[in-house]
Design a protein around this motif. Structure first.
Motif, PDB file in Angstrom:
ATOM      1  N   THR A 133      -5.162   4.593   8.822  1.00 11.89           N
ATOM      2  CA  THR A 133      -5.795   3.843   9.915  1.00 11.89           C
ATOM      3  C   THR A 133      -5.294   2.408   9.969  1.00 11.89           C
ATOM      4  OG1 THR A 133      -7.712   3.439   8.475  1.00 11.89           O
ATOM      5  CG2 THR A 133      -7.891   5.219  10.089  1.00 11.89           C
ATOM      6  N   THR A 134      -4.982   1.822   8.819  1.00 11.49           N
ATOM      7  CA  THR A 134      -4.434   0.458   8.819  1.00 11.49           C
ATOM      8  C   THR A 134      -3.047   0.436   9.433  1.00 11.49           C
ATOM      9  OG1 THR A 134      -5.703  -0.062   6.818  1.00 11.49           O
ATOM     10  CG2 THR A 134      -3.895  -1.540   7.358  1.00 11.49           C
ATOM     11  N   TRP A 136      -1.945   2.741  11.726  1.00 15.97           N
ATOM     12  CA  TRP A 136      -1.933   3.275  13.085  1.00 15.97           C
ATOM     13  C   TRP A 136      -2.789   2.497  14.092  1.00 15.97           C
ATOM     14  CZ3 TRP A 136       0.891   6.706  15.732  1.00 15.97           C
ATOM     15  CH2 TRP A 136       1.711   7.583  15.025  1.00 15.97           C
ATOM     16  N   PHE A 137      -3.696   1.620  13.613  1.00 13.44           N
ATOM     17  CA  PHE A 137      -4.624   0.982  14.542  1.00 13.44           C
ATOM     18  C   PHE A 137      -4.574  -0.545  14.443  1.00 13.44           C
ATOM     19  CE2 PHE A 137      -6.207   5.235  14.402  1.00 13.44           C
ATOM     20  CZ  PHE A 137      -6.682   5.452  15.691  1.00 13.44           C
ATOM     21  N   PRO A 138      -4.524  -1.230  15.610  1.00 15.99           N
ATOM     22  CA  PRO A 138      -4.646  -2.693  15.599  1.00 15.99           C
ATOM     23  C   PRO A 138      -6.038  -3.094  15.127  1.00 15.99           C
ATOM     24  CG  PRO A 138      -4.772  -1.858  17.847  1.00 15.99           C
ATOM     25  CD  PRO A 138      -4.419  -0.690  16.980  1.00 15.99           C
ATOM     26  N   GLN A 139      -6.154  -4.337  14.703  1.00 20.35           N
ATOM     27  CA  GLN A 139      -7.398  -4.779  14.064  1.00 20.35           C
ATOM     28  C   GLN A 139      -8.620  -4.618  14.958  1.00 20.35           C
ATOM     29  OE1 GLN A 139      -8.008  -9.057  12.831  1.00 20.35           O
ATOM     30  NE2 GLN A 139      -7.741  -8.130  10.818  1.00 20.35           N
ATOM     31  N   HIS A 140      -8.465  -4.870  16.274  1.00 14.37           N
ATOM     32  CA  HIS A 140      -9.624  -4.810  17.162  1.00 14.37           C
ATOM     33  C   HIS A 140     -10.074  -3.374  17.454  1.00 14.37           C
ATOM     34  CE1 HIS A 140      -6.252  -4.380  19.987  1.00 14.37           C
ATOM     35  NE2 HIS A 140      -7.093  -3.739  20.761  1.00 14.37           N
ATOM     36  N   GLU A 141      -9.292  -2.369  17.048  1.00 21.45           N
ATOM     37  CA  GLU A 141      -9.697  -0.965  17.175  1.00 21.45           C
ATOM     38  C   GLU A 141     -10.039  -0.335  15.831  1.00 21.45           C
ATOM     39  OE1 GLU A 141      -6.803   0.173  21.002  1.00 21.45           O
ATOM     40  OE2 GLU A 141      -6.583   1.220  19.098  1.00 21.45           O
ATOM     41  N   ARG A 142      -9.779  -1.061  14.760  1.00 21.53           N
ATOM     42  CA  ARG A 142      -9.842  -0.446  13.437  1.00 21.53           C
ATOM     43  C   ARG A 142     -11.274  -0.163  12.992  1.00 21.53           C
ATOM     44  NH1 ARG A 142      -6.792  -3.976   9.786  1.00 21.53           N
ATOM     45  NH2 ARG A 142      -5.103  -3.477  11.228  1.00 21.53           N
ATOM     46  N   LEU A 218      -0.394  -2.382  10.679  1.00 23.00           N
ATOM     47  CA  LEU A 218       0.759  -2.448   9.777  1.00 23.00           C
ATOM     48  C   LEU A 218       1.638  -1.214   9.942  1.00 23.00           C
ATOM     49  CD1 LEU A 218      -1.008  -3.832   6.586  1.00 23.00           C
ATOM     50  CD2 LEU A 218       0.045  -5.093   8.477  1.00 23.00           C
ATOM     51  N   ALA A 219       2.166  -1.044  11.154  1.00 21.86           N
ATOM     52  CA  ALA A 219       2.986   0.135  11.452  1.00 21.86           C
ATOM     53  C   ALA A 219       4.250   0.180  10.615  1.00 21.86           C
ATOM     54  CB  ALA A 219       3.346   0.150  12.940  1.00 21.86           C
ATOM     55  N   ASP A 363      -8.720  -4.808   6.071  1.00 21.95           N
ATOM     56  CA  ASP A 363      -8.721  -6.190   6.543  1.00 21.95           C
ATOM     57  C   ASP A 363      -8.347  -7.191   5.459  1.00 21.95           C
ATOM     58  OD1 ASP A 363      -9.500  -5.560   9.129  1.00 21.95           O
ATOM     59  OD2 ASP A 363     -11.640  -5.756   8.697  1.00 21.95           O
ATOM     60  N   MET A 364      -8.690  -6.893   4.205  1.00 21.72           N
ATOM     61  CA  MET A 364      -8.592  -7.903   3.150  1.00 21.72           C
ATOM     62  C   MET A 364      -7.493  -7.643   2.123  1.00 21.72           C
ATOM     63  SD  MET A 364     -12.713  -8.391   2.498  1.00 21.72           S
ATOM     64  CE  MET A 364     -12.484  -9.543   1.146  1.00 21.72           C
ATOM     65  N   SER A 365      -7.078  -6.404   1.944  1.00 20.46           N
ATOM     66  CA  SER A 365      -6.093  -6.094   0.906  1.00 20.46           C
ATOM     67  C   SER A 365      -4.716  -6.624   1.276  1.00 20.46           C
ATOM     68  CB  SER A 365      -6.006  -4.582   0.697  1.00 20.46           C
ATOM     69  OG  SER A 365      -7.257  -4.039   0.357  1.00 20.46           O
ATOM     70  N   PRO A 366      -3.933  -7.077   0.296  1.00 20.18           N
ATOM     71  CA  PRO A 366      -2.531  -7.429   0.577  1.00 20.18           C
ATOM     72  C   PRO A 366      -1.819  -6.233   1.202  1.00 20.18           C
ATOM     73  CG  PRO A 366      -3.161  -8.163  -1.623  1.00 20.18           C
ATOM     74  CD  PRO A 366      -4.287  -7.310  -1.120  1.00 20.18           C
ATOM     75  N   LYS A 367      -1.045  -6.491   2.249  1.00 24.56           N
ATOM     76  CA  LYS A 367      -0.483  -5.378   3.009  1.00 24.56           C
ATOM     77  C   LYS A 367       0.462  -4.510   2.191  1.00 24.56           C
ATOM     78  CE  LYS A 367       3.340  -8.114   4.997  1.00 24.56           C
ATOM     79  NZ  LYS A 367       3.962  -8.585   6.255  1.00 24.56           N
TER      80      LYS A 367
END
Length: 448
Positions: A133-134, A136-142, A218-219, A363-367
């Motif tokens: 989900t991180t 495939w989805f932008p933050q405002h849809e996550r 994070l695609a 939202d918070m984890s290092p990518k």
């Protein structure tokens, strides 16, 4: 949605493959929970057939979590290294196969070992959901995406608990395991056909990838994988923010594992319901949690779109859910079965509301180490799956009552609320120090 996202959407045709991915995650998560909770549904009958007492059933319930919990960090590493499609997909087939084999259990040892094997195979599931989900989805849809797949566990239980109870009563406990296992084996075929990472999916347009990335998705997270090292684990476990969400997840999962293990037995022994009635009554709290999960995700994204800070948008439904779910203790003060079901349904609705805790992992984890962070998060959460069944089992053996067990659960949930109020501060993505981004020895070969 900002102007940049609107521009991307309008310039080229944007596919919506991410919704197909989410649909498959929803179905997979539903099957996941049907498989892991099949034992709790059949336990009142199976325990008599196999001559297992309450303490022994507590040990059998916990077997899943001994494996599942302590393999979360290795499974997170595997997800970061090999990708969710392969690791999660193999896990789906394997846990379903061992669920099916539980239909041949002959005693505590064989049941424990088969449940342990299911726990090993299911270990990558929720870290895999978080990673996908991180990506495939932008933050405002996550928030909504996480709430949808997270609520699937309760949708599956609400719909299929009565079905499993009917199978149990009509065909016996063996058949319940056969049906649950076969469903997952069939689903694994669809998984490998349709699940891919964004840039590798044959159906995804560049416009959709651009849209995801412009919104903070994070695609490209799989493009330059970092070699995971023990210093990455130390970095996460010494950060106040991450410590707060890890401890709180343990607290939240105490009520989850009460419902997933002892709740049907509670209804049979404490409230004297028949097994068929238990199947239908037990589905009510699960339906409440499903609704709560959806509401929590939508409230979070709604607040974010209305200008609330990311911290306020994410933490508001979470803290509210923790506080409201602690009302489970009120079931100790009524003898009315109907009122007990109302209290339990409200408490589990609230657990669903707080279920957007998984959003914070993305939202918070290092990518670079989302899979690893999700593994630690789920390790902490599922330690409750070891502790809760055993504690409740011994309380029941010692007191012949569930009253003290409900006080235990309510108290731990209040601790979780305090973690989000006082320990977890601003919600923002952590950045790995430069030295931790450099390629060194692989995770598996590093000491200290």
């Amino acid at each position: 949605m900002d102007a940049h996202l609107q521009k991307i959407e309008s310039v080229t045709k944007k596919t919506r493959v991410r919704y197909l991915i989410l649909a498959i995650l929803f179905i997979t998560t539903a099957v996941n929970y049907i498989d892991r909770t099949a034992l709790s549904i059949v336990a009142p009958v199976m325990s008599k057939d196999l001559l297992l007492n309450a303490a022994q059933m507590g040990i059998a319930f916990s077997a899943f979590n001994w494996a599942y919990t302590f393999l979360q960090i290795p499974s997170g590493w595997m997800l970061d290294k090999f990708g969710a499609r392969i690791v999660y997909g193999i896990g789906l087939f394997t846990w379903s196969f061992f669920t099916l084999l539980q239909g041949w259990a002959t005693g505590l040892l064989s049941l424990f070992l088969l449940r342990f094997a299911v726990g090993i195979a299911e270990a990558p599931s929720f870290p895999g959901n978080s990673r996908l989900t991180t990506m495939w989805f932008p933050q405002h849809e996550r928030g909504r995406a996480v709430s949808i797949y997270n609520s699937a566990q309760y949708f599956g239980l609400a719909v299929f608990t009565p079905v499993m109870a009917w199978i149990l009563q009509t065909y016996g406990w063996h058949m319940a395991f056969y049906v649950a296992g076969l469903a997952g084996i069939i689903l694994s075929l669809f998984w490998f056909k349709y699940i891919h990472e964004p840039k590798k999916h044959p159906k995804t347009s560049q416009a959709e990838i651009d849209y995801i990335q412009a919104g903070g998705g994070l695609a490209d997270a799989a493009d330059n994988p970092v070699k995971i090292r023990w210093t990455h684990v130390k970095f996460l476990l010494t950060n106040r923010q991450m410590i707060g969400i890890y401890i709180a997840q343990f607290c939240l999962n105490t009520i989850v594992w009460f419902f997933l293990t002892w709740f049907p037995t509670y209804l049979v022994q404490e409230k004297h319901m028949s097994m068929l009635k238990v199947g239908f009554m037990a589905s009510l709290p699960y339906a409440g949690a499903f609704v709560g999960g959806i509401v929590g995700g939508y409230v979070s994204d709604f607040l974010l779109k209305r200008g609330a800070s990311l911290s306020a948008a994410r933490k508001t439904p979470i803290i509210t859910g923790f506080l409201l779910s602690s009302t489970v203790v009120l079931a100790n003060y009524t003898s009315s079965a109907a009122l007990v079901m109302v209290i339990m349904s409200v408490a589990f609705f609230a657990k669903g509301l707080a279920g957007s805790t998984w959003t914070l992992v993305g939202d918070m984890s290092p990518k670079e180490i989302i899979g690893l962070s999700a593994g630690i998060f789920n390790t902490s959460g599922n330690l409750a799956g070891i502790v809760t069944p055993i504690v409740v089992g011994y309380i029941l053996s010692a007191t012949q009552s569930f009253s003290a067990a409900l006080f235990f659960i309510g108290g731990v949930l209040l601790i979780g609320a305090l973690c989000y109020i006082f320990v977890v501060n601003r919600v923002e993505r952590l950045e790995l120090p430069l030295e931790l981004k450099e390629e060194k020895q692989p995770f598996a070969n590093v000491q200290g």
